[in-house]
Design a protein around this motif. Structure first.
Motif: not given
Length: 251
Positions: A173-179, A162-163, A138-139, A144-149
């Motif tokens: 995962a990359v496709e979801i994050l880039m979306d 996710d499992l 679930i996008k 993203i916020d944690v990465i930036n922090q």
């Protein structure tokens, strides 16, 4: 007593000698594959290795309906076998808290975890990691916020994938994050597949390139990189075939 026994990363043989001994002597033994999985084995093989019947727990057994297993531990020694290290997942720490609150003594038998395996496989320094996050089917903007922090304090980010309903791959995962945020694809990251097995895969590149790399079967995790110590850089070049341009982020 309620005893949480870590099973390690890959198969039934990753359990510690202490954990194996305790499981063999316990009155009842359960296992859960909700918070993580042992991709190199199955319930039948675990039962044969430990030498006894093992009951698989559901998510509800661990969370909203956990009281029954706590009640059993009032009169018996009850073991829960857990992939990885027992207290990495908050599900287990909450169950342990509830047991102690209800007067049931608990014990934790630690084991190998993806947390330390990532450092061993990549050469990244443990003290350089910040908060971790999960990339969900679930996008969500949370990872993203944690990465930036973490980037704001020059810390690496370990991303769990996710499992459910199926194990997520690095490509997913990359496709979801880039979306969610297109620019995240330009960050350098390390993908790790099948940690603890005899054939793990470790690859470093810009995140957008990792989605096209063949990591093989799950389980997968990913680390988004902050600035690197020169030894981390050297290790990633050697262990993860990092591109020359990774030198851009060496301190």
């Amino acid at each position: 007593m309620l005893i949480f026994v870590g099973m390690g990363l890959w198969d039934e043989k990753d359990i510690s000698c202490k954990g194996l001994e305790i499981a063999r002597k316990a009155d009842e033994v359960y296992v859960e594959f909700y918070t993580s999985k042992l991709m190199g084995t199955n319930l039948k093989r675990i039962e044969e290795f430990i030498g006894r019947e093992i009951v698989e727990l559901s998510r509800s057994d661990l969370e909203e309906n956990c009281v029954w297993i706590i009640e059993r531990a009032k009169e018996k020694d009850v073991v829960i076998l857990i992939p990885g290290d027992p207290m990495i997942a908050t599900t287990h720490s909450a169950l342990r808290y509830e047991a102690e609150r209800r007067g049931v003594k608990t014990r934790v038998v630690n084991a190998g975890s993806i947390i330390n395996a990532v450092c061993g496989l990549t050469g990244l320094h443990n003290y350089k990691f910040g908060k971790s996050a999960t990339v969900s089917w679930i996008k969500s903007k949370t990872p993203i916020d944690v990465i930036n922090q973490n980037l704001s304090i020059n810390a690496h980010t370990l991303l769990f994938l996710d499992l459910h309903p199926k194990p997520m791959t690095i490509k997913d995962a990359v496709e979801i994050l880039m979306d969610v945020e297109r620019g995240v694809g330009d960050l350098f990251a390390v993908g790790i597949a099948r940690a603890g097995s005899e054939n793990p895969v470790v690859k470093c590149d810009r995140m957008k390139n990792l989605k096209d790399y063949d990591f093989g079967k799950p389980l997968h995790v990913m680390v988004v990189l902050a600035k690197l110590h020169f030894m981390e850089f050297d290790c990633l070049r050697l262990f993860a075939q990092a591109p020359d341009e990774l030198e851009e982020i060496v301190e």
